[in-house]
Design an enzyme around this catalytic site. Structure first.
Site, PDB file in Angstrom:
ATOM      1  N   ASP A   1       0.907  -1.233  -0.118  1.00 16.72           N
ATOM      2  CA  ASP A   1       0.007   0.042  -0.098  1.00 16.72           C
ATOM      3  C   ASP A   1       0.819   1.271  -0.167  1.00 16.72           C
ATOM      4  O   ASP A   1       2.087   1.125  -0.384  1.00 16.72           O
ATOM      5  CB  ASP A   1      -0.838  -0.043   1.153  1.00 16.72           C
ATOM      6  CG  ASP A   1      -2.408   0.721   1.076  1.00 16.72           C
ATOM      7  OD1 ASP A   1      -2.441   1.172   0.092  1.00 16.72           O
ATOM      8  OD2 ASP A   1      -3.047   0.769   1.912  1.00 16.72           O
ATOM      9  N   HIS A   2       0.238   2.375   0.210  1.00 15.62           N
ATOM     10  CA  HIS A   2       0.838   3.635   0.276  1.00 15.62           C
ATOM     11  C   HIS A   2       2.345   3.800   0.686  1.00 15.62           C
ATOM     12  O   HIS A   2       2.796   3.402   1.842  1.00 15.62           O
ATOM     13  CB  HIS A   2       0.049   4.650   0.933  1.00 15.62           C
ATOM     14  CG  HIS A   2      -1.409   4.997   0.658  1.00 15.62           C
ATOM     15  ND1 HIS A   2      -1.702   5.835  -0.135  1.00 15.62           N
ATOM     16  CD2 HIS A   2      -2.522   4.330   0.987  1.00 15.62           C
ATOM     17  CE1 HIS A   2      -2.849   5.979  -0.242  1.00 15.62           C
ATOM     18  NE2 HIS A   2      -3.464   4.715   0.366  1.00 15.62           N
TER      19      HIS A   2
ATOM     20  N   ASN B   1      -9.830  -0.691  -2.353  1.00 16.10           N
ATOM     21  CA  ASN B   1      -9.214  -0.859  -0.868  1.00 16.10           C
ATOM     22  C   ASN B   1     -10.069  -1.079   0.153  1.00 16.10           C
ATOM     23  O   ASN B   1     -10.900  -0.506   0.173  1.00 16.10           O
ATOM     24  CB  ASN B   1      -8.072   0.163  -0.652  1.00 16.10           C
ATOM     25  CG  ASN B   1      -6.920  -0.050  -1.178  1.00 16.10           C
ATOM     26  OD1 ASN B   1      -6.443  -0.547  -2.230  1.00 16.10           O
ATOM     27  ND2 ASN B   1      -5.687   0.204  -0.355  1.00 16.10           N
TER      28      ASN B   1
ATOM     29  N   HIS C   1     -10.100   8.308   3.335  1.00 19.33           N
ATOM     30  CA  HIS C   1      -9.973   7.033   4.203  1.00 19.33           C
ATOM     31  C   HIS C   1     -10.581   7.028   5.529  1.00 19.33           C
ATOM     32  O   HIS C   1     -10.853   8.439   5.916  1.00 19.33           O
ATOM     33  CB  HIS C   1      -8.211   7.040   4.589  1.00 19.33           C
ATOM     34  CG  HIS C   1      -7.281   6.461   3.611  1.00 19.33           C
ATOM     35  ND1 HIS C   1      -6.253   7.096   3.174  1.00 19.33           N
ATOM     36  CD2 HIS C   1      -7.326   5.486   2.624  1.00 19.33           C
ATOM     37  CE1 HIS C   1      -5.654   6.570   2.285  1.00 19.33           C
ATOM     38  NE2 HIS C   1      -6.324   5.491   1.863  1.00 19.33           N
TER      39      HIS C   1
ATOM     40  N   GLU D   1      -4.695   7.102   7.311  1.00 14.02           N
ATOM     41  CA  GLU D   1      -4.467   5.950   7.436  1.00 14.02           C
ATOM     42  C   GLU D   1      -3.020   5.268   7.555  1.00 14.02           C
ATOM     43  O   GLU D   1      -2.298   5.663   6.643  1.00 14.02           O
ATOM     44  CB  GLU D   1      -5.055   5.132   6.213  1.00 14.02           C
ATOM     45  CG  GLU D   1      -5.069   3.566   5.933  1.00 14.02           C
ATOM     46  CD  GLU D   1      -5.474   2.991   4.655  1.00 14.02           C
ATOM     47  OE1 GLU D   1      -6.350   2.047   4.760  1.00 14.02           O
ATOM     48  OE2 GLU D   1      -4.739   3.404   3.685  1.00 14.02           O
TER      49      GLU D   1
ATOM     50  N   HIS E   1      -9.227   3.978  -3.614  1.00 17.37           N
ATOM     51  CA  HIS E   1      -9.073   4.007  -2.187  1.00 17.37           C
ATOM     52  C   HIS E   1      -9.874   4.683  -1.363  1.00 17.37           C
ATOM     53  O   HIS E   1     -10.875   5.429  -2.032  1.00 17.37           O
ATOM     54  CB  HIS E   1      -7.859   4.840  -2.119  1.00 17.37           C
ATOM     55  CG  HIS E   1      -6.452   4.217  -2.445  1.00 17.37           C
ATOM     56  ND1 HIS E   1      -5.675   3.420  -1.566  1.00 17.37           N
ATOM     57  CD2 HIS E   1      -5.966   3.816  -3.738  1.00 17.37           C
ATOM     58  CE1 HIS E   1      -4.735   2.838  -2.231  1.00 17.37           C
ATOM     59  NE2 HIS E   1      -4.920   3.005  -3.425  1.00 17.37           N
TER      60      HIS E   1
END
Length: 434
Positions: free
Chosen positions: A155-156, A336, A272, A228, A314
């Site tokens: 992820d990110h 996600n 998020h 997040e 996302h």
């Protein structure tokens, strides 16, 4: 060059690779026969609704592109679930087998560190690298047993966290030398806080490296709001939450000559976390306008479906089902999921404690008598299995929302055989806890 792998770091990563493999597979020789059987099963089995390249187990390279293209053609998206250990990993694969769709197992940098152990020093991201690699090896050992295609994704990753990706790339390069495929399927680079030109330049450099071993790049364009796992965008300007078609085309134009193995996390109001209805304003038509704009620019080279870009979604927790479904029509192939499955995991533990509260206060003594032992209730596997079960149940909604059910043609999932039942729910006399 932005890649940060120094000779010293390479040596340390090599040590981590050996350590991670040993930690997760201490009897590697003993498992060779099993792995060989898994490989044979993988070669023999395919799915009616998916390209022949897609097999049970971890999917990479051309097979991954084929899987994502099939999702776009059939207007469904793959759930991409953030995980923090073998329990949440296994719940994802169990859900995929139960609901009949592919699954993307997603690791964050913080999740990798947690898997390695929070007590470890994480200088130079060594713990995050080791934990993510160890978890990936766990997935590779068991994924084919679940009979589903699994995408191993991270992820990110902000600019300051690129050494984490460098370490994982080194692991994939080593795995590629040994097996002909990378350890990981794909990595997300989130350089959305940088100027667009720098974001593109860095991603081009990484895509060139990824392409050599068959890894897909997920490009972040614009900003996903909220917070997040250490990424806090709760105070970004509203206009940054919405990508422009021209920007998306610029990304497509720059990356396409290098490789077609990339997806775009464009911003269309995503946030998020989970919020009260009305607090998140999604605009899926941004994706539709981008597809139309790029198709016009491509002219005769545009694909027949006029959806040249594979988008990812996302910040989907709590989103309206109509917005989710609309985004699928515009080329979203993965969404996600983190906040909702965090809650479902906790809810399983919470409900277990509530149900068996009086059996969880002391080691000995419960409503059945002062001398009755409580071991079968406080065995950690009991509450963790409850957490897995509620997570599998919650993911039914995700698979349904994303039209990702019954894609694999597996039929109804039967009960496992040759296993001891949970002790809380009554094993045979003398049976051990599972």
């Amino acid at each position: 060059s932005v890649c940060c792998t120094t000779p010293k770091m390479k040596l340390a990563i090599a040590s981590l690779l050996v350590g991670s493999a040993a930690a997760f597979a201490p009897a590697q020789q003993a498992f060779r026969a099993t792995t060989s059987l898994q490989a044979t099963a993988t070669d023999a089995k395919a799915f009616a609704k998916l390209p022949a390249t897609v097999k049970p187990g971890v999917v990479t390279g051309d097979a991954l592109v084929d899987l994502l293209d099939a999702a776009k053609e059939q207007d469904y998206a793959i759930p991409g679930v953030n995980v923090v250990g073998s329990n949440s990993i296994n719940a994802c694969m169990e859900a995929a087998a139960k609901y009949g769709g592919p699954i993307m197992v997603t690791f964050s940098k913080g999740g990798g560190q947690f898997i390695a152990g929070k007590s470890l020093d994480n200088t130079d991201d060594f713990a995050s690298i080791a934990g993510t690699i160890a978890a990936a090896k766990h997935v590779r050992e068991v994924a084919a047993l679940y009979g589903v295609p699994v995408v191993l994704h991270t992820d990110h990753c902000q600019k300051a966290w690129l050494p984490w990706i460098d370490g994982l790339l080194a692991a994939s390069e080593e795995h590629f030398e040994q097996t002909g495929e990378p350890l990981f399927s794909s990595h997300m680079l989130d350089l959305s806080e940088e100027p667009l030109e720098e974001n593109i330049a860095i991603c081009k450099e990484y895509l060139e490296k990824f392409a050599k071993v068959g890894i897909l790049l997920e490009f972040e364009l614009g900003v996903t709001g909220g917070e997040e796992d250490g990424v806090d965008n709760s105070d970004v300007p509203l206009e940054d939450l919405y990508s422009k078609p021209e920007e998306i085309y610029q990304v497509y134009q720059e990356l396409s000559p290098i490789s077609d193995m990339f997806t775009v996390a464009a911003a269309f109001g995503n946030v998020h976390g989970v919020y009260s209805p009305g607090n998140v304003k999604l605009e899926p038509k941004i994706l539709s306008r981008a597809q139309e704009y790029i198709s016009e620019k491509l002219g005769g080279d545009a694909p027949a479906d006029k959806k040249p870009v594979s988008f990812v979604f996302h910040g989907g927790s709590g989103s309206d089902i109509a917005d989710i479904r609309e985004s699928l029509d515009y080329g979203v192939i993965k969404m996600n999921i983190d906040t909702d499955t965090q809650w479902s995991y906790w809810e399983g533990i919470k409900n277990f404690e509530s149900k068996y509260h009086d059996y969880l206060q002391t080691q000995i003594g419960n409503p059945e008598g002062p001398d009755k032992p409580n071991k079968k209730y406080y065995d950690p596997r009991e509450c963790m299995r409850a957490a897995e079960t509620t997570t599998v149940d919650r993911l039914e909604q995700s698979f349904g929302d994303l039209r990702c059910q019954n894609i694999l043609g597996l039929g109804e999932m039967g009960e496992a055989t040759n296993v001891l039942e949970s002790s809380v729910f009554g094993p045979r006399k003398g049976g051990l806890p599972v």
